[in-house]
Design an enzyme around this catalytic site. Structure first.
Site, short mmCIF file in Angstrom:
data_model
loop_
_atom_site.label_atom_id
_atom_site.label_comp_id
_atom_site.label_asym_id
_atom_site.label_seq_id
_atom_site.Cartn_x
_atom_site.Cartn_y
_atom_site.Cartn_z
N SER A 1 41.89 5.86 6.75
CA SER A 1 42.28 6.87 7.73
C SER A 1 42.05 6.31 9.14
O SER A 1 41.06 5.65 9.39
CB SER A 1 41.43 8.11 7.53
OG SER A 1 41.47 8.92 8.69
N GLU B 1 41.66 14.46 9.80
CA GLU B 1 41.86 13.70 8.58
C GLU B 1 42.75 14.46 7.60
O GLU B 1 43.60 13.87 6.93
CB GLU B 1 40.50 13.37 7.95
CG GLU B 1 40.50 12.05 7.23
CD GLU B 1 39.10 11.44 7.09
OE1 GLU B 1 38.25 11.68 7.98
OE2 GLU B 1 38.87 10.73 6.11
N CYS C 1 34.57 7.65 7.65
CA CYS C 1 33.38 8.15 8.34
C CYS C 1 32.21 7.19 8.24
O CYS C 1 31.32 7.20 9.08
CB CYS C 1 32.92 9.47 7.74
SG CYS C 1 34.22 10.67 7.65
N GLU D 1 36.45 -1.76 20.40
CA GLU D 1 37.57 -0.83 20.55
C GLU D 1 37.10 0.61 20.78
O GLU D 1 37.91 1.49 21.03
CB GLU D 1 38.51 -0.91 19.35
CG GLU D 1 37.91 -0.52 18.01
CD GLU D 1 37.29 -1.69 17.26
OE1 GLU D 1 36.88 -2.66 17.92
OE2 GLU D 1 37.20 -1.62 16.02
#
Lengths: 646, 170
Positions: free
Chosen positions: A360, A314, A340, A407
């Site tokens: 992110s 990150e 997160c 995913e």
């Protein structure tokens, strides 16, 4: 809300009638004339600030008034009528939690009228409370049950329904709703609408038909629920619970062909002791390791390792974005948001899908862990990934949803098989007959048990930011972070303030370390950042996240931030929806203290100093952070869900 | 509802919400407007209304489901509400109710197939001295007898033929 200032009386904030009409501002300065009011409760005299509720005044006198719909984190509702008391001069009984003291008064909290009324109210609730205590996960930890005991309920005055009147909603990966056990205290409603501002649950219909329902009565799995589970932590009964996978996990443990690996997040270790009678804030990390081994898990690893990995990825992503914007003059989405917290991610996907590029691309530590286990670990340990079952011990109900996102299969298998909450593991430990607080200590297994303090503080709000700054500052300036922040403590991002903001001037520019040179396109040093001011912010609880998002939308100060940490739950992961029940500001604070205290004892407190991190970038992810391989395994993409569900 | 109709309604909702300064106290008037226009408040409209007031759709649903004059299910063009409270009951509401069911071929709580009439009970209308009382949309009918029922219903049927577009009412 657009016009808050114009509407002080009724407020555009949602508020139950009682808290709007009956609440008065509590006097701030005790010395002001009329600021203190004398009351007598059960013959005890006390002076309290004008506007204090009867409940709070009684607390000061150590007089216990039972409550049910009242919760410290939530607005006043006054709907359950369990806290009724007698106020001299009033014809009817008054709800202590919602009655502000504005004039001297005499209150009786245990007259026979009060006792009878409370008992009647309980009896009425028990009439429609379908389900029996033996088979309920809240057995022995249920507020309705303990009130029934306290008030000596020995028969059902108004009967007791035995046939369920609702179907159990199991559509969500995270939260199971059994409305048969609902007593309509509306704590979940106030949690969802006021505390979290997600707005999934609300009371619909009227009178005897009243139900707590989702929009258009859709199953929980199909509405804008972010799976944060805060409603579970606040439900007084067993109407809301997490989706428990422990049966499947036991089956995997007992299957000799399966290698069952458990990763433990930083927050459960500071809280799980509460399920075994320990006071809040008792860290049981090493006892827990032993307990999990004795339960039969083959390997016990530490999610903090992948938290360190998350920091590397990150922070690198942030530096790449900064370089693109400042050196290459490209259009890049700023600020960068942390990813997160799966609750926060889903919140953004639903309510601010236009900002999805700011998120992110790093997976959360849980998911990074899963893909590392089923690739690198499988390779080094010589076990076929299909035989590995990864279990994630998390303080979180949204993690169950996250590991089921389609995913999340970059290793070629389902990266994380089961998300397990602190409560469910406590149950498993009890089932195994283990007495957690008195178990011998043991350490995490190699190689993924090695973690730094930076990974550990992920559990508290501001922790991700602090960990990221410790690494980013050192990389960018080339100066040890300790030299800039005393004792490595970055105080401005800590604490329970809803929204925290911090500016850091970059005093020097260090060389680009070799590990990052590829990711940063051969850049020699960070001189492009010298003298710049890095602006960061931290928010916990989606209501606070909403404040920041609205500010960004309006082009306010947060839109100039570079990096913002968001956590869906109040207090961060420590207050997560999978943590032991009950929760309160004090409990969350105690857990936070435990985490920060444990952090001080670790050998290193900066992610990039973790030797296993070094090793994994040498041996496995050998094109560096944000390189090709790490992009495949450690990064993900998001879905623009929107908030229109019909 | 056609997509274009929905857009039109949404624009109207936003216009009204603006009139109330997007303050949630404007919710009821907007809901009444939508109920009048489309004879119900669909989940889609609830979402549009919630968006206009910056509240959650489920909160709008909470309000809609609370009030008897707002409904999620589509009502007939004419909503017949017969008082069921004690004075009207004693004045012979039962016979009127039977006649209404006979005349319209539906039971209470239902809507006729042609979407013209919905039959409902209501609580006291304040016409206790002139019972049985009945409300058809906004018109009050008092001292209703089974004999009068057919005439009353017919007067609505005749006044508003099938050609009348919805949104218009008595």
């Amino acid at each position: 809300m657009p016009n808050k200032d114009k509407s002080t009386k009724f407020g555009s904030d949602r508020a139950p009638a009682s808290s709007v009409v009956a609440s008065v501002e509590v006097a701030k300065n005790e010395k002001d004339l009329g600021a203190m009011v004398a009351v007598s409760i059960d013959g005890n005299e006390i002076k309290v600030p004008f506007g204090t509720t009867i409940l709070d005044a009684a607390k000061k006198l150590n007089i216990k008034i039972p409550t049910l719909c009242h919760h410290e984190d939530l607005k006043v509702a006054g709907v359950c009528r369990v806290c009724v008391v007698e106020v001299e001069g009033q014809r009817t009984l008054q709800a202590a939690c919602a009655y502000p003291i504005t004039s001297p008064m005499t209150i009786k909290t245990y007259s026979s009228k009060v006792r009878k009324a409370r008992r009647h109210n309980l009896d009425l609730m028990l009439k429609h409370h379908v389900g029996e205590c033996y088979s309920c996960f809240r057995n022995n930890n249920c507020e309705l049950q303990s009130l029934a005991k306290e008030y000596g309920v020995d028969f059902y005055r108004f009967g007791h329904d035995t046939e369920p009147h609702h179907e159990i909603d199991r559509s969500s990966y995270s939260v199971v709703r059994d409305m048969n056990k609902c007593i309509q205290c509306r704590r979940c409603v106030r949690t969802c609408i006021d505390l979290q501002e997600v707005g999934v649950l609300e009371a619909v219909n009227r009178g005897p038909d009243l139900d707590i329902a989702t929009f258009a009565d859709m199953p929980l799995g199909e509405v804008v629920c972010i799976n944060c589970g805060q409603c579970i932590n606040r439900c007084p009964t067993g109407a809301l619970r997490a989706n428990d996978p422990s049966d499947e996990i036991w089956a995997a443990i007992e299957d000799p062909s399966k290698h069952v690996v458990i990763q433990t997040a930083p927050s459960p270790r500071a809280a799980i002791g509460e399920c075994f009678g320990l006071p809040a804030g008792t860290s049981v990390t090493r006892e827990l390791n032993t307990a999990m081994r004795r339960c039969g898990f083959d390997k016990v690893f530490d999610t903090n390792f992948t938290a360190d990995l998350t920091i590397m990825e990150e922070a690198t992503e942030l530096l790449i974005r900064l370089k693109k914007a400042l050196v290459d003059k490209e259009q890049v989405a700023f600020p960068q948001f942390t990813s997160c917290s799966p609750g926060w991610v889903k919140y953004l996907e639903h309510f601010y899908p236009e900002y999805i590029d700011c998120l992110s691309s790093c997976k959360s530590p849980q998911q990074m862990f899963g893909s590392i286990i089923k690739t690198w670990y499988a390779e080094t340990a010589g076990i076929h990934p299909k035989d590995i079952v990864t279990v994630a011990l998390m303080p979180c109900s949204a993690k169950k949803f996250e590991c089921n996102r389609p995913e999340m299969q970059d290793s070629g298998y389902k990266d994380v098989d089961y998300g397990l909450t602190s409560r469910e593991l406590a149950q498993m430990i009890q089932e195994a007959g283990l007495d957690l607080p008195n178990l011998p200590h043991s350490d995490f297994d190699d190689p993924i048990g090695e973690a730094t303090g930076a990974g550990l503080i992920f559990g508290a709000t501001g922790g991700v930011m602090e960990a990221a700054l410790r690494t980013a500052v050192e990389i960018v300036t080339g100066v040890k972070t300790e030299k800039i922040f005393e004792n490595l403590d970055i105080i401005p991002v800590r604490g329970f303030e809803g929204v925290k903001y911090m500016e850091i001037k970059v005093p020097a520019a260090g060389p680009v370390p070799p590990i990052l040179s590829k990711a940063l396109g051969g850049l020699k040093d960070f001189s492009f950042l010298k003298g710049a001011t890095l602006k960061v912010a931290v928010a916990h609880g989606t209501a606070n996240a909403k404040k920041i998002m609205e500010d960004i939308k309006a082009g306010g100060k947060f839109s100039e931030c570079h990096f913002i940490e968001f956590m869906a739950c109040p207090g961060g992961c420590l207050g997560g929806g999978g943590q032991p029940i009950p929760t309160s500001p004090e409990i969350r604070e105690a857990r936070t203290r435990a985490i920060y205290a444990e952090e001080k004892t670790l050998y290193s407190r900066k992610s990039h100093e973790n030797p296993t991190i070094d090793r994994i970038y040498k041996e496995f992810l050998n094109d560096g952070p944000c390189g090709h391989k790490s992009h495949k395994l450690l990064h993900t993409h998001y879905i623009k869900r929107g908030n229109k569900i019909v | 509802m056609l997509a274009s109709e929905r857009e039109q309604l949404k624009a109207e909702i936003n216009k009204m919400a603006k009139k109330f300064d997007y303050h949630r106290s404007g919710l009821i008037p907007v809901l009444q407007y939508v109920q009048n226009i489309s004879r119900h408040i669909s989940p889609e409209s609830m979402q549009d209304i919630a968006e206009a007031f910056k509240i959650h759709p489920v909160e709008v649903q909470g309000v809609v489901s609370f009030y008897s004059f707002l409904s999620i299910e589509r009502k007939g063009k004419f909503v017949v509400r017969l008082c069921r409270t004690i004075s009207c009951d004693m004045a012979g509401k039962e016979a009127v109710a039977n006649q209404l069911e006979n005349e319209l071929g539906i039971e209470f709580g239902e809507t006729t197939d042609d979407g013209m009439f919905t039959l409902e009970f209501t609580n006291c209308l304040g016409m206790c001295d002139m019972g049985p009382a009945m409300l058809v949309n906004d018109d009050i009918h008092t001292r209703v007898t089974p004999e009068k029922v057919a005439d009353i219903i017919d007067s609505y049927r005749n006044r508003f033929g099938a050609h009348v577009t919805h949104g218009e009412h008595a």
